[in-house]
Design a protein around this motif. Structure first.
Motif, mmCIF file in Angstrom:
data_model
loop_
_atom_site.group_PDB
_atom_site.id
_atom_site.type_symbol
_atom_site.label_atom_id
_atom_site.label_comp_id
_atom_site.label_asym_id
_atom_site.label_seq_id
_atom_site.Cartn_x
_atom_site.Cartn_y
_atom_site.Cartn_z
ATOM 1 N N THR A 135 -16.849 15.691 11.549
ATOM 2 C CA THR A 135 -16.172 14.747 12.422
ATOM 3 C C THR A 135 -15.855 13.466 11.659
ATOM 4 O O THR A 135 -16.736 12.860 11.043
ATOM 5 N N LEU A 136 -14.583 13.092 11.693
ATOM 6 C CA LEU A 136 -14.144 11.852 11.080
ATOM 7 C C LEU A 136 -13.950 10.805 12.174
ATOM 8 O O LEU A 136 -13.683 11.148 13.324
ATOM 9 N N ALA A 137 -14.063 9.555 11.805
ATOM 10 C CA ALA A 137 -13.842 8.476 12.762
ATOM 11 C C ALA A 137 -12.379 8.479 13.201
ATOM 12 O O ALA A 137 -11.480 8.778 12.408
ATOM 13 N N GLU A 138 -12.158 8.135 14.446
ATOM 14 C CA GLU A 138 -10.794 8.087 14.976
ATOM 15 C C GLU A 138 -9.930 7.132 14.162
ATOM 16 O O GLU A 138 -8.757 7.404 13.900
ATOM 17 N N SER A 139 -10.513 6.016 13.734
ATOM 18 C CA SER A 139 -9.752 5.038 12.944
ATOM 19 C C SER A 139 -9.300 5.627 11.606
ATOM 20 O O SER A 139 -8.218 5.290 11.115
ATOM 21 N N GLU A 140 -10.085 6.513 11.029
ATOM 22 C CA GLU A 140 -9.717 7.150 9.764
ATOM 23 C C GLU A 140 -8.512 8.071 9.951
ATOM 24 O O GLU A 140 -7.581 8.066 9.148
ATOM 25 N N LEU A 141 -8.532 8.848 11.030
ATOM 26 C CA LEU A 141 -7.418 9.753 11.307
ATOM 27 C C LEU A 141 -6.151 8.963 11.653
ATOM 28 O O LEU A 141 -5.055 9.299 11.193
ATOM 29 N N LYS A 142 -6.295 7.906 12.438
ATOM 30 C CA LYS A 142 -5.141 7.067 12.772
ATOM 31 C C LYS A 142 -4.573 6.407 11.517
ATOM 32 O O LYS A 142 -3.360 6.324 11.350
ATOM 33 N N PHE A 143 -5.463 5.915 10.652
ATOM 34 C CA PHE A 143 -5.020 5.265 9.425
ATOM 35 C C PHE A 143 -4.175 6.224 8.591
ATOM 36 O O PHE A 143 -3.108 5.848 8.101
ATOM 37 N N MET A 144 -4.637 7.455 8.460
ATOM 38 C CA MET A 144 -3.889 8.431 7.657
ATOM 39 C C MET A 144 -2.523 8.717 8.270
ATOM 40 O O MET A 144 -1.533 8.877 7.563
ATOM 41 N N ASN A 145 -2.454 8.752 9.601
ATOM 42 C CA ASN A 145 -1.186 9.002 10.272
ATOM 43 C C ASN A 145 -0.225 7.833 10.079
ATOM 44 O O ASN A 145 0.942 8.024 9.732
ATOM 45 N N ARG A 146 -0.708 6.633 10.271
ATOM 46 C CA ARG A 146 0.154 5.452 10.120
ATOM 47 C C ARG A 146 0.531 5.219 8.659
ATOM 48 O O ARG A 146 1.586 4.680 8.373
ATOM 49 N N LEU A 147 -0.337 5.629 7.749
ATOM 50 C CA LEU A 147 -0.062 5.443 6.330
ATOM 51 C C LEU A 147 1.224 6.147 5.922
ATOM 52 O O LEU A 147 2.068 5.577 5.227
ATOM 53 N N SER A 148 1.399 7.378 6.361
ATOM 54 C CA SER A 148 2.623 8.091 5.987
ATOM 55 C C SER A 148 3.843 7.436 6.643
ATOM 56 O O SER A 148 4.910 7.350 6.025
ATOM 57 N N ASP A 149 3.688 6.937 7.861
ATOM 58 C CA ASP A 149 4.782 6.204 8.509
ATOM 59 C C ASP A 149 5.125 4.951 7.707
ATOM 60 O O ASP A 149 6.297 4.638 7.478
ATOM 61 N N TYR A 150 4.093 4.233 7.276
ATOM 62 C CA TYR A 150 4.296 3.025 6.487
ATOM 63 C C TYR A 150 5.003 3.351 5.167
ATOM 64 O O TYR A 150 5.934 2.652 4.760
ATOM 65 N N LEU A 151 4.571 4.415 4.496
ATOM 66 C CA LEU A 151 5.190 4.780 3.219
ATOM 67 C C LEU A 151 6.660 5.157 3.399
ATOM 68 O O LEU A 151 7.491 4.855 2.543
ATOM 69 N N PHE A 152 6.996 5.781 4.526
ATOM 70 C CA PHE A 152 8.395 6.109 4.819
ATOM 71 C C PHE A 152 9.224 4.834 4.923
ATOM 72 O O PHE A 152 10.287 4.701 4.307
ATOM 73 N N VAL A 153 8.726 3.880 5.701
ATOM 74 C CA VAL A 153 9.457 2.628 5.903
ATOM 75 C C VAL A 153 9.496 1.822 4.606
ATOM 76 O O VAL A 153 10.511 1.212 4.272
ATOM 77 N N LEU A 154 8.402 1.846 3.855
ATOM 78 C CA LEU A 154 8.362 1.138 2.580
ATOM 79 C C LEU A 154 9.367 1.746 1.595
ATOM 80 O O LEU A 154 10.033 1.018 0.846
ATOM 81 N N ALA A 155 9.518 3.067 1.610
ATOM 82 C CA ALA A 155 10.504 3.733 0.754
ATOM 83 C C ALA A 155 11.914 3.295 1.129
ATOM 84 O O ALA A 155 12.740 2.995 0.258
ATOM 85 N N ARG A 156 12.198 3.249 2.419
ATOM 86 C CA ARG A 156 13.513 2.798 2.870
ATOM 87 C C ARG A 156 13.753 1.344 2.468
ATOM 88 O O ARG A 156 14.840 0.986 2.015
ATOM 89 N N TYR A 157 12.730 0.509 2.598
ATOM 90 C CA TYR A 157 12.847 -0.897 2.214
ATOM 91 C C TYR A 157 13.110 -1.010 0.706
ATOM 92 O O TYR A 157 13.978 -1.774 0.279
ATOM 93 N N ALA A 158 12.364 -0.252 -0.100
ATOM 94 C CA ALA A 158 12.545 -0.291 -1.557
ATOM 95 C C ALA A 158 13.959 0.132 -1.934
ATOM 96 O O ALA A 158 14.602 -0.496 -2.785
ATOM 97 N N ASN A 159 14.449 1.176 -1.306
ATOM 98 C CA ASN A 159 15.814 1.617 -1.583
ATOM 99 C C ASN A 159 16.830 0.553 -1.166
ATOM 100 O O ASN A 159 17.803 0.291 -1.871
#
Length: 177
Positions: A135-159
């Motif tokens: 069992t992982l903490a809910e915050s850990e699972l949420k962080f991993m989910n939001r991280l990929s969203d953040y990287l998507f937006v960061l990629a668009r910003y970088a471009n």
């Protein structure tokens, strides 16, 4: 031990190298390492992203510790909130997205898009680990989910910073001859 397909967890317990915890830690490590490659190859117009990317690498290191050590809980809801705030800020600084886009662009943006896929892969393995073995903490699972969203937006910003326009995934044209 290692030559026979076994590895030692932090607890000292021997497990197969394909153990879900080991696989999850390895995928997070792969993402953390790719972010290092991304930092090493930032475009001049995106050098200001380096502190944020290095911060992500440190958070991923903490996430690995959280997964490896049961009483270790560094990733908290505030970390998720910070990612969500950064997603909103970057979305406000980039053109509105109106369709699915092809991953890629300039080097920084393309590297961040690849980092996004590595984050999703690690998230899927962590979800399986959470469902079947540990069992992982809910915050850990949420962080991993939001991280990929953040990287998507960061990629668009970088471009965007590099003057690259998103390419729509749908095209009316077929392969050229």
């Amino acid at each position: 031990m290692g030559d026979k397909g076994q590895t030692k967890q932090v607890t000292g317990h021997m497990v197969p190298k394909y153990d879900l915890q080991i696989e999850t830690l390895g995928q997070i490590d792969e993402l953390e390492s790719w972010l290092g490659v991304t930092c090493a190859s930032l475009s001049i117009k995106n050098k200001q992203l380096e502190p944020n990317i290095k911060h992500l690498q440190r958070k991923l290191y903490e996430l690995q510790a959280d997964i490896a050590i049961k009483r270790h809980h560094n990733i908290q809801d505030k970390d998720v909130d910070i990612l969500e705030k950064k997603i909103d800020e970057l979305n406000n600084e980039t053109p509105e997205i109106k369709a699915f886009i092809l991953p890629g662009g300039q080097q920084t943006g393309a590297n961040l898009q690849y980092a996004r896929t590595l984050a999703r892969k690690a998230e899927r393995t962590a979800a399986k680990l959470n469902d079947t073995q540990q069992t992982l903490a809910e915050s850990e699972l949420k962080f991993m989910n939001r991280l990929s969203d953040y990287l998507f937006v960061l990629a668009r910003y970088a471009n965007f910073m590099d003057g690259y326009e998103d390419v729509c995934a749908k095209s009316k044209n077929s392969f050229s001859k």
